[in-house]
Each structure stands twice: as structure tokens, then as C-alpha cells.
Design a protein around this motif. Structure first.
Motif, PDB file in Angstrom:
ATOM      1  N   TYR A  50     -11.925   3.849   8.051  1.00  0.00           N
ATOM      2  CA  TYR A  50     -11.978   2.873   6.951  1.00  0.00           C
ATOM      3  C   TYR A  50     -10.627   2.200   6.681  1.00  0.00           C
ATOM      4  N   ILE A  51      -9.570   2.716   7.310  1.00  0.00           N
ATOM      5  CA  ILE A  51      -8.224   2.278   6.933  1.00  0.00           C
ATOM      6  C   ILE A  51      -8.008   0.783   7.189  1.00  0.00           C
ATOM      7  N   ALA A  52      -8.533   0.269   8.310  1.00  0.00           N
ATOM      8  CA  ALA A  52      -8.343  -1.165   8.611  1.00  0.00           C
ATOM      9  C   ALA A  52      -8.955  -2.023   7.504  1.00  0.00           C
ATOM     10  N   SER A  53     -10.160  -1.660   7.035  1.00  0.00           N
ATOM     11  CA  SER A  53     -10.765  -2.504   5.990  1.00  0.00           C
ATOM     12  C   SER A  53     -10.066  -2.305   4.642  1.00  0.00           C
ATOM     13  N   MET A  54      -9.518  -1.112   4.382  1.00  0.00           N
ATOM     14  CA  MET A  54      -8.728  -0.916   3.150  1.00  0.00           C
ATOM     15  C   MET A  54      -7.500  -1.837   3.160  1.00  0.00           C
ATOM     16  N   LYS A  55      -6.809  -1.845   4.308  1.00  0.00           N
ATOM     17  CA  LYS A  55      -5.596  -2.670   4.420  1.00  0.00           C
ATOM     18  C   LYS A  55      -5.932  -4.149   4.244  1.00  0.00           C
ATOM     19  N   GLU A  56      -7.046  -4.561   4.855  1.00  0.00           N
ATOM     20  CA  GLU A  56      -7.476  -5.962   4.755  1.00  0.00           C
ATOM     21  C   GLU A  56      -7.769  -6.313   3.292  1.00  0.00           C
ATOM     22  N   THR A  57      -8.460  -5.414   2.586  1.00  0.00           N
ATOM     23  CA  THR A  57      -8.826  -5.643   1.184  1.00  0.00           C
ATOM     24  C   THR A  57      -7.577  -5.731   0.303  1.00  0.00           C
ATOM     25  N   ILE A  58      -6.675  -4.765   0.458  1.00  0.00           N
ATOM     26  CA  ILE A  58      -5.475  -4.704  -0.387  1.00  0.00           C
ATOM     27  C   ILE A  58      -4.575  -5.903  -0.104  1.00  0.00           C
ATOM     28  N   ALA A  59      -4.356  -6.201   1.187  1.00  0.00           N
ATOM     29  CA  ALA A  59      -3.503  -7.331   1.561  1.00  0.00           C
ATOM     30  C   ALA A  59      -4.078  -8.641   1.030  1.00  0.00           C
ATOM     31  N   GLY A  60      -5.406  -8.769   1.082  1.00  0.00           N
ATOM     32  CA  GLY A  60      -6.068  -9.984   0.594  1.00  0.00           C
ATOM     33  C   GLY A  60      -5.808 -10.205  -0.886  1.00  0.00           C
TER      34      GLY A  60
ATOM     35  N   LEU B 138      -3.313  -8.945  -2.685  1.00  0.00           N
ATOM     36  CA  LEU B 138      -1.885  -9.100  -2.994  1.00  0.00           C
ATOM     37  C   LEU B 138      -1.245 -10.291  -2.279  1.00  0.00           C
ATOM     38  N   GLY B 139      -2.034 -11.002  -1.473  1.00  0.00           N
ATOM     39  CA  GLY B 139      -1.516 -12.195  -0.799  1.00  0.00           C
ATOM     40  C   GLY B 139      -0.414 -11.883   0.202  1.00  0.00           C
ATOM     41  N   ILE B 140      -0.520 -10.736   0.869  1.00  0.00           N
ATOM     42  CA  ILE B 140       0.469 -10.375   1.887  1.00  0.00           C
ATOM     43  C   ILE B 140      -0.252 -10.110   3.204  1.00  0.00           C
ATOM     44  N   ASP B 141       0.549  -9.954   4.248  1.00  0.00           N
ATOM     45  CA  ASP B 141      -0.010  -9.693   5.560  1.00  0.00           C
ATOM     46  C   ASP B 141      -0.513  -8.241   5.641  1.00  0.00           C
ATOM     47  N   GLN B 142      -1.556  -8.029   6.435  1.00  0.00           N
ATOM     48  CA  GLN B 142      -2.064  -6.650   6.590  1.00  0.00           C
ATOM     49  C   GLN B 142      -0.997  -5.695   7.132  1.00  0.00           C
ATOM     50  N   SER B 143      -0.046  -6.261   7.888  1.00  0.00           N
ATOM     51  CA  SER B 143       1.021  -5.412   8.438  1.00  0.00           C
ATOM     52  C   SER B 143       2.010  -4.971   7.354  1.00  0.00           C
ATOM     53  N   ASP B 144       1.896  -5.566   6.162  1.00  0.00           N
ATOM     54  CA  ASP B 144       2.763  -5.171   5.045  1.00  0.00           C
ATOM     55  C   ASP B 144       2.088  -4.139   4.134  1.00  0.00           C
ATOM     56  N   VAL B 145       0.902  -3.693   4.536  1.00  0.00           N
ATOM     57  CA  VAL B 145       0.193  -2.653   3.781  1.00  0.00           C
ATOM     58  C   VAL B 145      -0.009  -1.454   4.694  1.00  0.00           C
ATOM     59  N   SER B 146       0.429  -0.292   4.243  1.00  0.00           N
ATOM     60  CA  SER B 146       0.239   0.926   5.018  1.00  0.00           C
ATOM     61  C   SER B 146      -0.620   1.898   4.205  1.00  0.00           C
ATOM     62  N   VAL B 147      -1.642   2.432   4.846  1.00  0.00           N
ATOM     63  CA  VAL B 147      -2.483   3.467   4.226  1.00  0.00           C
ATOM     64  C   VAL B 147      -2.532   4.645   5.193  1.00  0.00           C
ATOM     65  N   LYS B 148      -2.088   5.788   4.721  1.00  0.00           N
ATOM     66  CA  LYS B 148      -2.094   6.987   5.558  1.00  0.00           C
ATOM     67  C   LYS B 148      -2.984   8.042   4.895  1.00  0.00           C
ATOM     68  N   ALA B 149      -3.369   9.049   5.661  1.00  0.00           N
ATOM     69  CA  ALA B 149      -4.223  10.097   5.105  1.00  0.00           C
ATOM     70  C   ALA B 149      -3.710  11.455   5.532  1.00  0.00           C
ATOM     71  N   THR B 150      -3.874  12.416   4.637  1.00  0.00           N
ATOM     72  CA  THR B 150      -3.494  13.785   4.963  1.00  0.00           C
ATOM     73  C   THR B 150      -4.442  14.750   4.251  1.00  0.00           C
ATOM     74  N   THR B 151      -4.372  16.008   4.625  1.00  0.00           N
ATOM     75  CA  THR B 151      -5.095  17.059   3.899  1.00  0.00           C
ATOM     76  C   THR B 151      -4.044  18.035   3.376  1.00  0.00           C
ATOM     77  N   THR B 152      -4.476  19.003   2.591  1.00  0.00           N
ATOM     78  CA  THR B 152      -3.536  20.068   2.190  1.00  0.00           C
ATOM     79  C   THR B 152      -3.851  21.365   2.931  1.00  0.00           C
ATOM     80  N   GLU B 153      -4.403  21.200   4.163  1.00  0.00           N
ATOM     81  CA  GLU B 153      -4.670  22.381   5.007  1.00  0.00           C
ATOM     82  C   GLU B 153      -5.527  23.392   4.250  1.00  0.00           C
ATOM     83  N   LYS B 154      -6.554  22.893   3.548  1.00  0.00           N
ATOM     84  CA  LYS B 154      -7.529  23.715   2.802  1.00  0.00           C
ATOM     85  C   LYS B 154      -6.927  24.444   1.601  1.00  0.00           C
ATOM     86  N   MET B 155      -5.664  24.129   1.239  1.00  0.00           N
ATOM     87  CA  MET B 155      -5.044  24.798   0.081  1.00  0.00           C
ATOM     88  C   MET B 155      -5.261  23.966  -1.182  1.00  0.00           C
ATOM     89  N   GLY B 156      -5.383  24.669  -2.299  1.00  0.00           N
ATOM     90  CA  GLY B 156      -5.385  24.008  -3.607  1.00  0.00           C
ATOM     91  C   GLY B 156      -6.644  23.215  -3.891  1.00  0.00           C
TER      92      GLY B 156
END
Ligand SMILES: [Zn+2]
Length: 158
Positions: free
Chosen positions: A110-120, A122-140
Motif C-alpha cells: 500500500y505504500i506507493a498509494s499512500m505516498k501518492e495520496t500524501i504528496a498530492g 501537500l503539493g510535493i513530489d512523491q519522492s519527497d514523501v517517505s513511508v516506512k513500516a516496522t514491527t516491534t518483534e511481537k513485543m508490547g
């Protein structure tokens, strides 16, 4: 040119039977965020980063969750209104970096469409939006699938 940095963090509880919205995109998931709005934790963190960089307080101050106007509101509207506030204060967005922390589902598809939505919005290029994902290794609470966290940083020029 005067650069200003801002950071934002947001947390929401996850419950069954609610649509999960992240970065303005609906995600196939058993659980979604419990919230006054649509619970888009990523857009909320980005709003807070933008408002913080502009010295305009935070999302709770600008869009109070006691206000019926914001009940179940699409968070893309909140991001658009945040963008209008920072633009009115004389700022433009340089770039956004963000991380979503949740155990499942995997959000990579989903990250490509998130970046497209956010960039759209904020009026910036998609390359100026970064969305990363992580887990907490099942902790917490994120590891147990009880909640989701998003962290964002925004750089403004003004
Ligand atoms: Zn939120």
C-alpha cells in the motif's frame, strides 16, 4: 530560506470490525483504529509534524475531538486543512519522512498509494514523501496487535 523541522507521533487502539486507514488508503485488515475521526494514525502523525514545524500547536488543538464536525472525518480532510494552515503561515513542505509500527498486516503493498495520496495533498513530489513500516518483534501493545503507532518528521521552508 528558513528551514523548520517538526515531529509528530500518534497512537490508536485497534479493534475488530473497523476499517483500517493508513496514509489515506484503506487497508485490508481484521482490525481498524478506534478514534473520533477515521483513525488514520499516519496522517495524524504527519499533521502533527507539519503543525509542530510551523509552530501551530497540534492536531488536537486545531481539530478538537470534542467537535462534532470532526466525528468520523476522513483524515485526508484534516491533512488538507493542516496544509492550508501552514501555507497561510508562509510555509511550504520540503519533505516528509514517516514510520508506521504495527504487527500486521504487512503494509508494503500500500505504500506507493499512500505516498501518492500524501504528496498530492501537500503539493510535493512523491519522492519527497517517505513511508516506512516496522514491527516491534511481537513485543508490547503493537506486537500483540492491540494498537498501532506512527511517527513522522516534516521539513518546512518558510
Ligand atoms: Zn490520531
Amino acid at each position: 530560506m528558513k528551514l523548520r523541522i517538526g515531529q509528530g507521533i500518534d497512537f490508536h487502539r485497534l479493534e475488530n470490525g473497523i476499517t483500517l486507514w493508513l496514509g489515506g488508503v484503506s487497508i485490508a485488515s481484521e482490525k481498524g483504529c478506534v478514534a473520533h475521526s477515521d483513525g488514520d494514525v499516519l496522517l495524524h502523525a504527519i499533521c502533527d509534524a507539519l503543525l509542530g514545524a510551523a509552530g501551530l500547536s497540534d492536531i488536537g488543538h486545531q481539530f478538537p475531538d470534542t467537535d462534532q464536525e470532526f466525528k468520523n472525518i476522513d483524515s485526508k480532510i484534516l491533512l488538507r486543512r493542516t496544509f492550508e494552515l501552514i501555507t497561510k503561515s508562509g510555509f511550504s513542505v520540503v519533505n516528509i519522512d514517516s514510520t508506521v509500527c504495527l504487527e500486521k498486516p504487512k503494509i508494503a503493498p500500500y505504500i506507493a498509494s499512500m505516498k501518492e495520496t500524501i504528496a498530492g495533498i501537500l503539493g510535493i513530489d512523491q519522492s519527497d514523501v517517505s513511508v516506512k513500516a516496522t514491527t516491534t518483534e511481537k513485543m508490547g501493545f503493537t506486537g500483540r496487535g492491540e494498537g498501532v503507532v506512527a511517527i513522522a518528521v516534516a521539513l518546512l521552508n518558510g
